[in-house]
Design an enzyme around this catalytic site. Sequence first.
Site, mmCIF file in Angstrom:
data_model
loop_
_atom_site.group_PDB
_atom_site.id
_atom_site.type_symbol
_atom_site.label_atom_id
_atom_site.label_comp_id
_atom_site.label_asym_id
_atom_site.label_seq_id
_atom_site.Cartn_x
_atom_site.Cartn_y
_atom_site.Cartn_z
ATOM 1 N N GLY A 195 -76.705 -17.597 72.375
ATOM 2 C CA GLY A 195 -77.413 -17.179 71.175
ATOM 3 C C GLY A 195 -77.053 -17.955 69.931
ATOM 4 O O GLY A 195 -77.443 -17.583 68.839
ATOM 5 N N THR A 203 -71.308 -37.636 68.180
ATOM 6 C CA THR A 203 -70.775 -37.831 69.532
ATOM 7 C C THR A 203 -71.858 -37.817 70.606
ATOM 8 O O THR A 203 -71.564 -38.081 71.765
ATOM 9 C CB THR A 203 -69.727 -36.747 69.864
ATOM 10 O OG1 THR A 203 -70.355 -35.470 69.834
ATOM 11 C CG2 THR A 203 -68.569 -36.796 68.877
ATOM 12 N N HIS A 230 -82.137 -35.733 63.442
ATOM 13 C CA HIS A 230 -80.900 -35.422 62.717
ATOM 14 C C HIS A 230 -80.578 -36.516 61.703
ATOM 15 O O HIS A 230 -80.213 -36.233 60.562
ATOM 16 C CB HIS A 230 -79.725 -35.267 63.680
ATOM 17 C CG HIS A 230 -79.867 -34.075 64.563
ATOM 18 N ND1 HIS A 230 -79.065 -33.883 65.659
ATOM 19 C CD2 HIS A 230 -80.712 -33.015 64.547
ATOM 20 C CE1 HIS A 230 -79.415 -32.759 66.267
ATOM 21 N NE2 HIS A 230 -80.408 -32.229 65.606
ATOM 22 N N ASP A 248 -69.602 -34.083 64.659
ATOM 23 C CA ASP A 248 -70.577 -33.263 65.377
ATOM 24 C C ASP A 248 -70.860 -33.884 66.739
ATOM 25 O O ASP A 248 -71.531 -34.902 66.815
ATOM 26 C CB ASP A 248 -71.853 -33.165 64.545
ATOM 27 C CG ASP A 248 -72.851 -32.169 65.105
ATOM 28 O OD1 ASP A 248 -72.490 -31.361 65.977
ATOM 29 O OD2 ASP A 248 -74.009 -32.204 64.663
#
Length: 168
Positions: free
Chosen positions: A9, A35, A50, A83
């Site tokens: 979730g 990463t 992104h 990240d």
Amino acid sequence: MVKRPGASGGAPAATRAHAERLVTACPAPWSYIATAQAYDEEMRQRIALHRSRRGAGWTTIDAPLDLAGAIGALPDGQPVLIDCLTLWLTNHMLADHDVEAECRRLADVLSRPRGPWFVVSNEVGQGIVPDNALARRFRDAAGRLNQDVAAVASTVLLMVAGLPLKVK
């Protein structure tokens, strides 16, 4: 450290956006250490999206494996968003690297911050025990890595339904 729940979730976009807001509250320039690896078209599109969301002031560093080296190469005082740890861990596991050694190396670098560092990871230990050995090994390794990084972090947030909960 900003952690998001696993597949049960979590909202990866909300976690990443929150971490980006934390970083951009610091003076620019900012570094984003990514990463992820693009093994298919869908992932290439995600990565491109992104990158396009981040505006001026950001430098993206791709470090799917040598995360410790990328962090160590940053200038002192540089705000950075990492990240994400669980993707990095996956990369090492799939490459059949010495995961424990890589995690120790990363934890060592993170224990000596030279600036404001924000780390995104997944919390994967809240669900059922996986039915296969690789998934169980990943869950256990991710849990140890998150514990090691949280131990050296000054603040740990758990993102639930897009909301940050302070854990440490």
